[in-house]
Enzyme design. Structure first.
Site, PDB file in Angstrom:
ATOM      1  N   ARG A  76       5.595 -12.594   1.293  1.00 31.63           N
ATOM      2  CA  ARG A  76       5.215 -11.354   1.958  1.00 31.63           C
ATOM      3  C   ARG A  76       3.772 -11.487   2.447  1.00 31.63           C
ATOM      4  NH1 ARG A  76       2.767  -6.114  -0.720  1.00 31.63           N
ATOM      5  NH2 ARG A  76       2.500  -4.889   1.177  1.00 31.63           N
ATOM      6  N   HIS A 120      -1.507  -3.577   6.749  1.00 30.12           N
ATOM      7  CA  HIS A 120      -2.130  -3.700   5.427  1.00 30.12           C
ATOM      8  C   HIS A 120      -3.631  -3.487   5.589  1.00 30.12           C
ATOM      9  CE1 HIS A 120      -1.441  -5.512   1.203  1.00 30.12           C
ATOM     10  NE2 HIS A 120      -2.628  -4.908   1.216  1.00 30.12           N
ATOM     11  N   GLU A 165       0.846   0.882   0.971  1.00 32.03           N
ATOM     12  CA  GLU A 165       0.065   1.819   0.182  1.00 32.03           C
ATOM     13  C   GLU A 165      -0.662   2.869   1.016  1.00 32.03           C
ATOM     14  OE1 GLU A 165      -0.852  -1.013  -3.697  1.00 32.03           O
ATOM     15  OE2 GLU A 165      -2.509  -0.479  -2.355  1.00 32.03           O
ATOM     16  N   ASN A 293       4.425  -1.176  -5.541  1.00 33.22           N
ATOM     17  CA  ASN A 293       3.239  -1.898  -5.981  1.00 33.22           C
ATOM     18  C   ASN A 293       2.804  -1.282  -7.300  1.00 33.22           C
ATOM     19  OD1 ASN A 293       3.515  -3.061  -3.486  1.00 33.22           O
ATOM     20  ND2 ASN A 293       1.559  -2.368  -2.680  1.00 33.22           N
ATOM     21  N   TYR A 295       0.722  -1.732 -10.979  1.00 29.46           N
ATOM     22  CA  TYR A 295      -0.275  -2.470 -11.742  1.00 29.46           C
ATOM     23  C   TYR A 295      -0.417  -1.944 -13.173  1.00 29.46           C
ATOM     24  CZ  TYR A 295      -1.468  -4.858  -7.454  1.00 29.46           C
ATOM     25  OH  TYR A 295      -1.399  -5.637  -6.317  1.00 29.46           O
ATOM     26  N   GLU A 363       4.217  -5.766  -5.012  1.00 29.08           N
ATOM     27  CA  GLU A 363       2.983  -6.254  -5.622  1.00 29.08           C
ATOM     28  C   GLU A 363       3.030  -5.996  -7.122  1.00 29.08           C
ATOM     29  OE1 GLU A 363      -0.732  -4.827  -4.018  1.00 29.08           O
ATOM     30  OE2 GLU A 363      -0.031  -4.998  -1.942  1.00 29.08           O
TER      31      GLU A 363
END
Length: 463
Positions: A76, A120, A165, A293, A295, A363
């Site tokens: 990606r 992005h 995002e 995504n 985290y 991500e």
């Protein structure tokens, strides 16, 4: 729990253009908002920029060869809008298109599936000078750019991510100003949030009109909110607002056709002045997959009397407090390591948004201050534990029925980490930012072995 995934499941790595490409003034590339922002004193740690970054623009063959060596099935990456259209208008820069043709061809020749993120964060500065994402005209400008990308690369690429995002580039870029373009305005953030939904809707329609077999997605940063007092009504109200603000704004709009009522009520007239007649019918969008995504989980504590709503320049438009007592361990960027959270989030998406056909982890990764040893190795044991732990819980979610089809580790290599500069290393490949030498870390070796085991398992199953 064993790391067993469905046969069709794919593993890869992810990057973004401004973070790795460098060559900021090469072959006609225009100026992006991150070029401008990073060169504004005080905005980025150590005044670092993406001017050189990882020099991927010149070293892409080396990077693709390393991906192949590690067994990556898919990659990606994002396209730099100002590399194709330097001023964000209709004036093409063919040398930019040629670069991405070379990159895509190199990936295909090495058996790696390209997945393109169309935006992005590196908006052409010329468009920001006209208001950027806060100006409704951005929807048409983005749609034109998207259409030209699909016409150019659609014969080679089938998977497209429209935006990465939107919460981050809107609220960090237009509300509290810690990311490009550095604006501090609640109106701009609300307008921009709405315009990203409209932009995804229009771009998805354009992609399908040009390429009937395209698979269209969008990537969101998502989290689980954890509170320290489940019985506190005020805290639970805050939790709902935070969840609506970060998780549900885009998910509800795209898959349910409406914004979260709690947030719409909170914004009130500030949202309504940007909602034109007919906009409500443009929220719901046929979307083939959602990129998640993830985290870490997020922690909230009870708001205190001194906490006042933040209007201009804050991160959120309502009172909030970080617990400060987030669990250990933490990554070096300060985020807690909560691998169970990714599984919980994926199960929630499948439950709360049943219209979601497919999920990809677009991500997932961790920042650590990695050090290259005298023997030339990088033993990033904490990242290995992070990676394995999160993959275990992705597998758990799949077994529980979540339609997860791919996993992209963030990031392929250490890179320019936005306002943090080069201090925060997320890569599974170590980059010496003086020599630009690439060195696979221990995490790359472990990830490669996980991919190999997955491929071999299904090859044996077919015998």
């Amino acid at each position: 729990m064993s790391l067993e995934f469905p046969e069709h499941f794919k593993f890869g790595v992810a990057t973004s253009s401004y973070q790795i490409e460098g060559a900021f003034d090469t072959d006609g590339r225009g100026t992006s908002i991150w070029d401008t922002f990073s060169k504004t004193p005080g905005k980025v740690v150590n005044a670092e920029t993406g001017d050189i970054a990882c020099d991927h623009y010149n070293r892409y063959k080396e990077d693709v060869a390393l991906m192949k060596q590690l067994g990556m099935q898919t990659y990606r990456f994002s396209i730099a809008w100002p590399r194709l259209f330097p001023n964000g208008d209709t004036q093409r820069e063919q040398r930019g298109f040629d670069f991405y043709h070379r990159l895509i061809d190199e990936l295909i020749e090495n058996g790696i599936e390209p997945v393109i993120t169309l935006y992005h964060w590196d908006l052409p500065q010329a468009l920001e000078d006209k208001g950027g994402w806060a100006n409704r005209d951005i929807v048409e400008a983005f749609d034109y750019y998207v259409g030209e990308c699909v016409k150019e690369f659609g014969s080679k690429v089938s998977k497209w991510i429209t935006l990465n995002e939107p919460w981050v580039f809107i609220w960090l870029g237009y509300m509290n100003g810690i990311h490009a373009p550095g604006v501090k305005s609640l109106d701009a953030a609300i307008a921009g949030s709405h315009h990203t939904v409209l932009a995804h809707h229009k771009a998805a329609s354009t992609i399908r009109a040009i390429q009937s077999d395209a698979s269209v997605g969008i990537s969101f940063n998502m989290t689980n909110y954890v509170t320290d007092d489940p019985q506190n009504a005020e805290l639970q109200e805050l939790k709902v607002l935070m969840d609506s603000h970060i998780n549900r704004w885009w998910m509800d709009a795209i898959f349910n056709g409406s914004y979260p009522q709690e947030l719409a009520d909170f914004y009130g007239d500030q949202l309504q002045k940007f909602m034109l007649p007919g906009d409500a019918e443009l929220l719901a969008t046929e979307t083939d997959f959602v990129g998640v995504n993830y985290y870490s989980d997020s922690y909230l504590s009870t708001p205190q009397p001194e906490d006042k709503p933040m209007v201009e320049g804050g991160l959120f438009p309502f009172p909030h407090r970080s617990n400060g007592a987030t669990p250990e361990p933490k990554t070096d960027i300060g985020w807690p390591v909560t691998p169970h959270g990714i599984g919980d989030l994926l199960i929630r998406i499948a439950r709360d948004w049943p219209a979601v056909k497919s999920i990809v982890i677009s991500e997932n990764g961790a920042a650590y201050h990695d050090v290259k040893s005298a023997d030339g190795t990088v033993n990033d044991a904490a990242r290995v534990e992070y990676l394995e732990g999160h993959l275990h819980h992705v597998a758990r979610a799949i077994h529980a029925g979540a339609p997860v089809d791919a996993y992209f580790a963030w990031s392929f290599m250490d890179n320019f980490e936005w306002a943090e500069g080069y201090a925060m290393r997320f890569g599974i490949v170590y980059v010496d930012f003086t020599t630009l030498e690439r060195t696979p870390k221990r995490s790359a070796e472990v990830y490669s072995s996980i991919i190999s085991a997955h491929v071999n398992r299904w090859e044996l199953a077919r015998i």
